[in-house]
Design an enzyme around this catalytic site. Structure first.
Site, PDB file in Angstrom:
ATOM      1  CG  ASP A  16      -2.017   0.842   1.097  1.00  0.00           C
ATOM      2  OD1 ASP A  16      -2.399   1.389  -0.050  1.00  0.00           O
ATOM      3  OD2 ASP A  16      -2.500   1.259   2.214  1.00  0.00           O
ATOM      4  CG  HIS A 209      -4.951   6.514   4.538  1.00  0.00           C
ATOM      5  ND1 HIS A 209      -4.070   6.626   3.441  1.00  0.00           N
ATOM      6  CD2 HIS A 209      -5.290   5.165   4.724  1.00  0.00           C
ATOM      7  CE1 HIS A 209      -3.941   5.380   2.908  1.00  0.00           C
ATOM      8  NE2 HIS A 209      -4.742   4.448   3.663  1.00  0.00           N
ATOM      9  CB  CYS A 240      -6.063   7.300  -1.519  1.00  0.00           C
ATOM     10  SG  CYS A 240      -7.537   6.687  -2.297  1.00  0.00           S
ATOM     11  CG  ASN A 249      -2.020   3.212   6.059  1.00  0.00           C
ATOM     12  OD1 ASN A 249      -3.029   3.101   6.789  1.00  0.00           O
ATOM     13  ND2 ASN A 249      -1.960   2.362   5.054  1.00  0.00           N
TER      14      ASN A 249
END
Length: 302
Positions: A16, A209, A240, A249
């Site tokens: 991620d 986040h 994102c 995050n």
């Protein structure tokens, strides 16, 4: 207030965190990052994803990364598999867990994977079935459980709806994700409560986040409910692409510092984690986004 005595952390930095980096990150750097996280005591790491390199070129080296990492006993390595083709590609690398994903927002689902929430679950059903048959664990990432860049606030009922669909196809545990970081403690608790209608407390994790600086407060709110599984990203990597301005995050270092300060065990060596965050940030040519990382590095330098 009864808080968990121990927290299990999944570091999602290698997947991620790195997937939206504009500069290519070599496979050997990703492998070394996984090894550094393992050495710091991480027992769960989200390593890579099996998606079309056309859409996510950063993850095109998934096979090289998975085949290059050491796999010590007791460490769970998970990968994202968006469809059956992705799962079949992952199968050769024998991950411990596969991750499917859905959104609590219809608009986000359409923008992200070009289908409705219900259609996304239909796509994932054969993936989940195949993974379980192969003896792999299955986790479901639930995006936009608090807010959406297109719809705004998300009602808890939408989270319960998605969690119920995931439970129905055999997903074993779910992440309650504040994808764009707009959540505040009470709203996060409402989203968690919605997921807990379908999953036990051991089967939900918080994925927050830090866009508006609320991730640690939201973690504490989830801890107060008994949640003891969380996700974070070393050095605060990530973001994102569908949410303008959304940061990564919560940094793993910041979360571990808070937990240790509360007397909650993680099994993680904070100094080694700070070193891992500083190292990957250096590879990317920028300072770590972890406040704890910056503070401890400055204190060492002094």
């Amino acid at each position: 207030m009864s808080l968990p005595s121990r927290v299990r952390l999944i570091d999602v930095g290698p997947r991620d965190g790195l997937q939206n980096e504009k500069q290519p990150v070599p496979a050997e750097v990703k492998i070394a990052l996984v090894h550094r996280l393992q050495a710091a005591g991480l027992a769960e790491i989200e390593v890579t994803s099996y998606v079309s390199p056309k859409w996510v070129p950063q993850m095109a080296d998934n096979h090289a990364v998975m085949s290059g990492i050491r796999r010590p006993a007791g460490v769970r390595h998970s990968v994202l598999t968006p469809n059956l083709k992705g799962f079949e590609a992952a199968l050769a690398d024998a991950p411990d867990e596969i991750v499917v994903f859905g959104a609590a927002s219809e608009a986000f689902s359409q923008k992200n994977i070009n289908c409705s929430i219900a259609e996304s679950i239909e796509r994932f059903a054969p993936v989940v079935e195949a993974a379980l048959a192969a003896g792999m664990a299955v986790r479901g990432a639930m995006s936009c459980t608090v807010g959406c860049p297109y719809e705004g606030d998300i009602a808890p009922e939408r989270v319960a709806y998605l969690a119920g669909l995931m439970k129905g196809i055999g997903v074993q545990r779910v992440d309650v994700a504040d994808t764009i970081g707009v959540g505040t403690p009470r709203r996060v608790q409402a989203a968690m409560e919605a997921a807990l209608r379908h999953y036990g407390i051991d089967e939900v994790s918080g994925h927050f986040h830090d866009t508006y600086g609320q991730a640690l407060a939201n973690t504490l709110a989830a801890l107060e409910m008994g949640v003891w599984n969380f996700q974070a990203s070393v050095a605060g990597l990530g973001g994102c692409p569908y949410a303008k301005g959304a940061t990564g995050n919560v940094a793993s270092e910041d979360l571990v510092f808070m937990l240790h300060g509360m007397g909650i065990e993680t099994g993680i060596d904070l100094d080694a984690l700070v070193d891992a965050g500083a190292w990957i940030s250096e590879q990317l040519g920028r300072p770590t986004a972890s406040r704890v990382g910056r503070a401890l590095l400055a204190r060492r330098a002094a």
